[in-house]
Structure formats: structure tokens, C-alpha cells
Design an enzyme around this catalytic site. Sequence first.
Site, PDB file in Angstrom:
ATOM      1  CB  SER A  86      -0.919   0.012   1.227  1.00 20.47           C
ATOM      2  OG  SER A  86      -1.782   1.137   1.197  1.00 20.47           O
ATOM      3  CD  GLU A  87      -1.108   5.269  -3.178  1.00 16.39           C
ATOM      4  OE1 GLU A  87      -1.462   6.439  -3.296  1.00 16.39           O
ATOM      5  OE2 GLU A  87      -1.341   4.399  -4.035  1.00 16.39           O
TER       6      GLU A  87
END
Length: 217
Positions: free
Chosen positions: A45-46
Site C-alpha cells: 500500500s502506497e
Amino acid sequence: MLDKNGIAKRIAREVKDGYYVNLGIGIPTLVANFVREDISVEFQSENGVLGMGPFPFEGEEDADIINAGKQTITTLPGASFFDSATSFSMIRGQHVDLTILGAMEVSEEGDIANWKIPGKMVKGMGGAMDLVASAENIIVAMMHTNRAGNSKLLKSCTLPLTGVGCVKKIVTNMAVLEVTSEGFLLLERAPGVSIQEIKEATQGTLVIPDTVPEMID
């Protein structure tokens, strides 16, 4: 037609053993719930998480563990947390094998618009532009039409672009399509959905093979 979980379940079949996968906001976050248990996959997840698991059951949420969409998530053994600079170094350095994104529009040439509708306030573009500029394997999860019934698979995008010529495959509630030089190649259709229905819901050029199987559950 498929619901959001059905779209995510079909995309999960594209995830291979050993992949590092970035999950965008929306339908893509559901993919982690359907990946086969006999393969090893690292979901990124960024916002700085590597090793995401499925969504937590009600009552088991930890408000400190969230994805880029601020949803509570679970993490798998060995998961790691890091700052956004490290996260985007991973993305920009092309260390992600598969990127799964939502979209408002996709063109027949593989352009994607997924960050802004003119006139509506947005918090920002997030990491979408970094993801589409760096990823070599992008699958879009989306509904085939908008709420007004208009196609979201177009000859040319009408909304501000996130990336140009980057989308490889699209899974909608109606079909699985591959972006080719001739247009949207129809690979599979959702159970109970006819080719004619898909044609009517697709504004862009639709390439229809002699045989189009139904999606396998």
C-alpha cells in the site's frame, strides 16, 4: 453481472506466486480477500505497508493499521511499515510486479482517468500518477458503465488523464478485456451477460473473437 467482490475475485486469478502487488483504493483493495492460499504474495500500500492481508472481521479492527484509502486492514507475519518516501522508491524503482487500480474512464488505447472530475473537490491525485508511470503491468477494476448507464470504456477519455497507454487489462462487472492495438479485446464475459450487452455498453472499439467464454468462478 458481477458485484465488486466478483470483480476482485476474478482479478485475484491474475496474481502469481512471488508477486509484489500494489492495491489501489476501492475495488482493488478487495483482491487480497481472494488470493489463493497456496501462493505467496506481498501486497503493498502506497502509504507505507508491505504485507497486507485481508480486511479484518468486525470487532477485530486496529485503527492504527490502515491502507492508502484509510480503511483498516490486517497484516501478515513479516509485514513491514515504512515512510512514503520509501514506499514511492519501491514504486518508482519498478519493484512492483502488478498494479491494480480503479478508474473512472479507460480509453481503447489504454489511457486511464482516475483522479479528478472537473468541478468536484479532490484531496489530491495521491500516488496514482507515480503508479501508472512506473508500472509495467496494470489491471483496472471498474464498473463497465457509470450510474447514468454511459460507457466508461471509451474511444478517448473525457476526464483529466492519469496516465497514457499504460493499462494492459480491464475487469468489469460485465467482462474481462485486454487493451490491444485494435481496441478492447473481449476475453471473457460475466456469467449471464451476452456479447450484445457488452457491445452496447462499450463505446470504444470492441474486438470480439469467435469464442468468448464465461468467466470461471
